[in-house]
Design a protein around this motif. Structure first.
Motif, PDB file in Angstrom:
ATOM      1  N   GLY A 213       1.023  -1.099   0.449  1.00  0.00           N
ATOM      2  CA  GLY A 213       0.117   0.508   0.034  1.00  0.00           C
ATOM      3  C   GLY A 213       1.091   1.391   0.029  1.00  0.00           C
ATOM      4  N   LEU A 233       5.309  -5.573  -0.268  1.00  0.00           N
ATOM      5  CA  LEU A 233       4.485  -5.591  -2.361  1.00  0.00           C
ATOM      6  C   LEU A 233       3.977  -4.093  -2.531  1.00  0.00           C
ATOM      7  CD1 LEU A 233       3.729  -7.518  -4.364  1.00  0.00           C
ATOM      8  CD2 LEU A 233       0.791  -7.879  -2.836  1.00  0.00           C
ATOM      9  N   GLY A 235       4.074  -1.718  -5.412  1.00  0.00           N
ATOM     10  CA  GLY A 235       3.202  -1.949  -7.912  1.00  0.00           C
ATOM     11  C   GLY A 235       3.876  -0.021  -7.926  1.00  0.00           C
TER      12      GLY A 235
HETATM   13  C1  PEP Z   1      -0.307  -3.368  -5.314  1.00  0.00           C
HETATM   14  O1  PEP Z   1      -0.067  -3.619  -6.096  1.00  0.00           O
HETATM   15  O2  PEP Z   1       0.111  -4.753  -4.223  1.00  0.00           O
HETATM   16  C2  PEP Z   1       0.278  -2.475  -4.740  1.00  0.00           C
HETATM   17  C3  PEP Z   1       0.361  -2.044  -3.001  1.00  0.00           C
HETATM   18  O3  PEP Z   1       0.234  -0.972  -5.346  1.00  0.00           O
HETATM   19  P1  PEP Z   1       0.547   0.723  -4.924  1.00  0.00           P
HETATM   20  O4  PEP Z   1       2.519   0.177  -4.027  1.00  0.00           O
HETATM   21  O5  PEP Z   1       1.061   0.981  -5.944  1.00  0.00           O
HETATM   22  O6  PEP Z   1      -0.031   1.195  -3.350  1.00  0.00           O
END
Ligand code: PEP
Length: 251
Positions: A213, A233, A235
């Motif tokens: 996130g 994780l 994105g």
């Molecule tokens: C994701 O795709 O799992 C995610 C956390 O996206 P972001 O880092 O762009 O918020």
């Protein structure tokens, strides 16, 4: 953070074949000295085979962003666990909130996908997380708890030992709004408690519970300083090799 970290970049529906190849090569180059971290890239499925060739013999492992739980057959547009394994995937992201919200995935379907991944020897990264409404109503852990319980239902201890859980509050994904380290830690601790109840302390202590996130180079260190945050994780910030390399080399 008390165990080997897992940092995964989810490229979502971004990068052409050549862009994916270039990004993967840059990440592999920038992280070649990194130790003690499992580095994972999840490119679009059309680029998996090409990226697999580029990251072979590097520090970096390959993940798919999704799979379908059936082994083969008339499922137009879908990919099986066996197909993903055949192009060199080690990991697969399952139950991402975008799959749940935009493509109608349910907790029961996520459970079938986890089982299918494990049958082929893939390492699932199970995504869970609450909406803003649920958080504001004080129901974040309740929501996450039910997602975790259904998604993992029927898994043996040996199977659970191969799963990582990604806590990804939906309101923090792609919004630039990150959960505070303390708020994230509270849910991570709650997830670990559920895993202990279901699988015992040895497995729950070993399971990597990673945060997703809006993780960025400038907030990763404070998140990774939390006891129950074992990785990230990522994105948007995984689409720039130097920023992602900084996240991988968190302090
Ligand atoms: C994701 O795709 O799992 C995610 C956390 O996206 P972001 O880092 O762009 O918020």
């Amino acid at each position: 953070m008390t165990k080997r970290a897992l940092i995964a970049g989810n490229w979502k529906m971004n990068t052409t074949l050549d862009e994916a190849a270039e990004l993967a090569a840059s990440v592999a180059d920038l992280t070649k000295g990194t130790e003690g971290v499992d580095i994972v890239l999840a490119p679009p499925s059309i680029s998996l085979d090409r990226v697999a060739g580029i990251i072979k013999d590097t520090n970096v492992s390959l993940s798919a962003q999704n799979l379908y739980f059936e082994e083969s057959g008339a499922f137009t547009g879908e990919l099986s666990a066996k197909m993903l394994a055949s192009v060199g995937c080690e990991y697969v992201i399952i139950g991402h909130s975008e799959r749940r919200e935009l493509f109608g995935e349910t907790d029961e379907g996520v459970n079938k996908k986890i089982m299918a991944a494990l049958r082929e020897g893939l390492l699932p990264i199970l995504c869970v997380g609450e909406t803003l409404e649920e958080r504001e109503a004080g129901r974040a852990l309740e929501r996450v708890s039910s997602q975790v319980r259904v998604a993992l239902s029927g898994l043996t201890n040996d199977e659970m030992a191969r799963v990582a859980v990604a806590y990804e509050p939906i309101w923090a994904i792609g919004t630039g709004r990150t959960a505070s380290p303390e708020d994230a830690e509270e849910i991570h601790g709650g997830i670990r408690g559920i895993l202990e109840e279901l699988y015992g302390k040895v497995i729950s202590d070993k399971t990597r519970i990673i945060y997703g996130g809006s993780v960025k180079p400038d907030n990763v260190d404070s998140l990774m300083a939390m006891e129950n945050i074992d990785g990230a994780l990522v994105g948007g910030a995984s689409l720039k090799a130097d920023g992602f390399a900084r996240i991988v080399n968190f302090e």
